[in-house]
Design an enzyme around this catalytic site. Structure first.
Site, PDB file in Angstrom:
ATOM      1  N   THR A  51       0.850  -1.193   0.000  1.00 39.46           N
ATOM      2  CA  THR A  51       0.000   0.000   0.000  1.00 39.46           C
ATOM      3  C   THR A  51       0.884   1.241   0.000  1.00 39.46           C
ATOM      4  O   THR A  51       1.970   1.249   0.576  1.00 39.46           O
ATOM      5  CB  THR A  51      -0.942   0.028   1.213  1.00 39.46           C
ATOM      6  OG1 THR A  51      -0.203   0.244   2.415  1.00 39.46           O
ATOM      7  CG2 THR A  51      -1.725  -1.268   1.319  1.00 39.46           C
ATOM      8  N   GLY A  52       0.400   2.291  -0.651  1.00 37.96           N
ATOM      9  CA  GLY A  52       1.207   3.505  -0.756  1.00 37.96           C
ATOM     10  C   GLY A  52       2.492   3.243  -1.518  1.00 37.96           C
ATOM     11  O   GLY A  52       3.545   3.780  -1.182  1.00 37.96           O
ATOM     12  N   TYR A  70       0.544  11.875  15.377  1.00 40.17           N
ATOM     13  CA  TYR A  70       1.302  10.970  14.509  1.00 40.17           C
ATOM     14  C   TYR A  70       1.949   9.843  15.307  1.00 40.17           C
ATOM     15  O   TYR A  70       1.843   8.663  14.949  1.00 40.17           O
ATOM     16  CB  TYR A  70       2.373  11.755  13.751  1.00 40.17           C
ATOM     17  CG  TYR A  70       3.223  10.903  12.841  1.00 40.17           C
ATOM     18  CD1 TYR A  70       2.735  10.479  11.608  1.00 40.17           C
ATOM     19  CD2 TYR A  70       4.508  10.525  13.217  1.00 40.17           C
ATOM     20  CE1 TYR A  70       3.499   9.681  10.767  1.00 40.17           C
ATOM     21  CE2 TYR A  70       5.289   9.733  12.386  1.00 40.17           C
ATOM     22  CZ  TYR A  70       4.782   9.320  11.165  1.00 40.17           C
ATOM     23  OH  TYR A  70       5.558   8.525  10.337  1.00 40.17           O
ATOM     24  N   SER A 125       5.393   5.880  -4.262  1.00 38.61           N
ATOM     25  CA  SER A 125       6.517   6.780  -3.971  1.00 38.61           C
ATOM     26  C   SER A 125       7.234   6.342  -2.698  1.00 38.61           C
ATOM     27  O   SER A 125       6.749   5.477  -1.959  1.00 38.61           O
ATOM     28  CB  SER A 125       6.026   8.227  -3.805  1.00 38.61           C
ATOM     29  OG  SER A 125       5.165   8.333  -2.686  1.00 38.61           O
TER      30      SER A 125
END
Length: 248
Positions: A12-13, A148, A16
């Site tokens: 996933t993702g 985060y 980049s």
């Protein structure tokens, strides 16, 4: 090298940064790789460059995750490797935090990652591997990082529980927690070139090895956790931060 020959991997993702580098390394090791991302143009470009398959899916939307798992099941029936990498930065001082700040980060980094795992467990072959991308901040206590850091600490907790739940099927679950890595994520967060340079200098001064990490190095560690050579490792968090967390 072809240590992952015949294996199916989902990243996933993967359009980049660390996800892209990992997709490249997994393919180099012989795996058939599928990447996902939110932006079709970026996903298509990365998939074409790497010579792999790309699907558009927003990890911040549970419905999109469900659709992704159905698409992967229809095309591949089952997978062997799941790298839950997609994530975003965000948040600030606790006093100034908004519900929107909290939800934006948690919906992708924790809720999205959680339901990616949940939806893909039925697709994982016995003996498979799951790797979460966490962060060294999960065990640090820096100001302005509460949302985060909490999202990544929560991931590490889920990782350990999943390792226990999936052990009867010999599915291993681990996490890699990098420190500062030279990727596009800071630029995406809206920092200017000057701010990025200042931030880079600040981070390097806090790292005993006096350097930032490389996405390729993280990719190799994820690939290690995904391969047979780590068959006796599960429930582990590997911190890759040049010693930064030692000074927290």
């Amino acid at each position: 090298m072809d240590t992952l020959q015949g294996k199916i991997a989902v990243v996933t993702g993967g359009n980049s940064g660390i996800g892209y580098a990992t997709a490249k390394e997994l393919k180099k090791q012989g795996a058939t790789v599928v990447i996902t991302g939110r932006r079709k143009e970026a996903v298509d470009k990365a998939a074409a460059e790497l010579g792999i398959i790309g699907f558009v899916a927003d990890q911040g939307q549970v419905s999109a995750i469900q659709q992704l798992s159905e698409t992967v099941k229809k095309q591949y029936r089952a997978i062997d490797i799941l790298f839950i990498n997609a994530g975003i930065l965000g948040g600030g001082a606790i006093e100034q935090a908004t519900e929107n700040d909290f939800d934006n980060v948690m919906n992708v980094n924790f809720k999205g990652a959680y339901f990616t795992l949940s939806n893909f467990i039925p697709l994982l072959n016995d003996g498979g591997s799951v790797v979460f991308l966490s962060s060294n901040t999960a065990s640090m206590h820096g100001a302005n990082s509460s949302i985060y850091s909490s999202s990544k600490a929560a991931l590490n907790s889920v990782m350990k529980i999943a390792a226990v739940e999936l052990a009867p099927r010999k599915i291993r679950v681990n996490s890699v927690s990098p420190g500062p890595i030279q990727t596009e994520i800071m630029t995406k967060a809206g920092y200017s070139a000057d701010q990025l340079e200042q931030l880079k200098d600040w981070m390097i001064n806090r790292i005993p090895l006096r350097q930032m990490g490389n996405a390729g190095d993280v990719a190799k560690m994820v690939t290690y956790f995904s391969s047979p050579v780590s068959s006796f490792i599960t429930g582990a968090e590997l911190v890759m931060d040049g010693g930064m967390s030692l000074k927290s």
